[in-house]
Design a protein around this motif. Structure first.
Motif: not given
Length: 214
Positions: A64-69, A93-97, A102-105
């Protein structure tokens, strides 16, 4: 004098800060912008004010602190700077999603550009931030302290009347309490700008936050 612009972003209302001074150099702290309009608001603010971003600073490696990097990297060429203790989180980060949201980034997150060292000084414009290691919310949590203006960006270590969770991997109540004791040694007038919620001060937290003890 610092100019601090706060953007509340993503589904967890995370605070992203753009911090500049009279030189127009700026740093971006915790770019958690997720939605397109949030990303646009941050980049447009920087461009409309003719700011020159020179650092993308990360208090810790939670998504949540890195979505926009990726947006900051694409628009301004900056890679995130973070403590080495959160290297695994940043690379996952993708694994955290998947695990927490429950998101596939399909985001292509930029690689880490720099690892902080304890007491390292981050310079921009006429100002500087000292890195304060504050593990507990995560293994590599840090705060950024501007001694000249008594401003602390506390990430998820210290909130108004509360503290960050310690039940995530790498979290520790023992370590975060030790970190809070360290922050409690800062001047009472120090303004605290947290990763979520409203601003406070060290003096106010010493008086009212049950987790802090000088």
């Amino acid at each position: 004098m610092l100019h601090i612009e706060r953007f509340q972003v993503n589904m967890l209302q995370e605070n992203c800060y753009v911090v500049s001074d009279d030189t127009l150099e700026c740093v971006i702290i915790d770019c958690g912008a997720f939605y397109p309009e949030e990303r646009k608001a941050i980049t447009e603010y920087i461009r409309k004010n003719n700011l020159k971003p020179v650092h993308l600073l990360v208090t810790h490696g939670h998504l949540d602190h890195n979505f926009g990097n990726d947006t900051i990297y694409q628009e301004f060429g900056l890679k995130p700077e973070v403590a080495q203790g959160d290297e695994k989180l940043m690379k996952g980060l993708a694994h955290q999603a998947e695990t927490f949201y429950q998101m596939q980034l399909d985001t292509h997150f930029p690689p880490i550009g720099h690892f902080f060292e304890e007491d390292e000084v981050i310079k921009f414009g006429n100002h500087e931030f000292t890195i304060i290691e504050t593990p507990g919310h995560s293994n590599g949590s840090v705060c950024f302290y501007c001694e000249a203006e008594h401003v602390l960006f506390s990430g998820d270590t210290l909130f108004k009347s509360s503290i960050g969770r310690t039940d995530f991997p790498g979290g520790s109540m023992f370590r975060i309490i030790n970190s809070l004791r360290l922050l409690g040694m800062l001047p009472d007038e120090t303004q605290v700008l947290p990763g979520h919620g409203e601003a406070t001060s060290i003096g106010e937290e010493l008086a009212h936050n049950p987790y802090m003890d000088r």
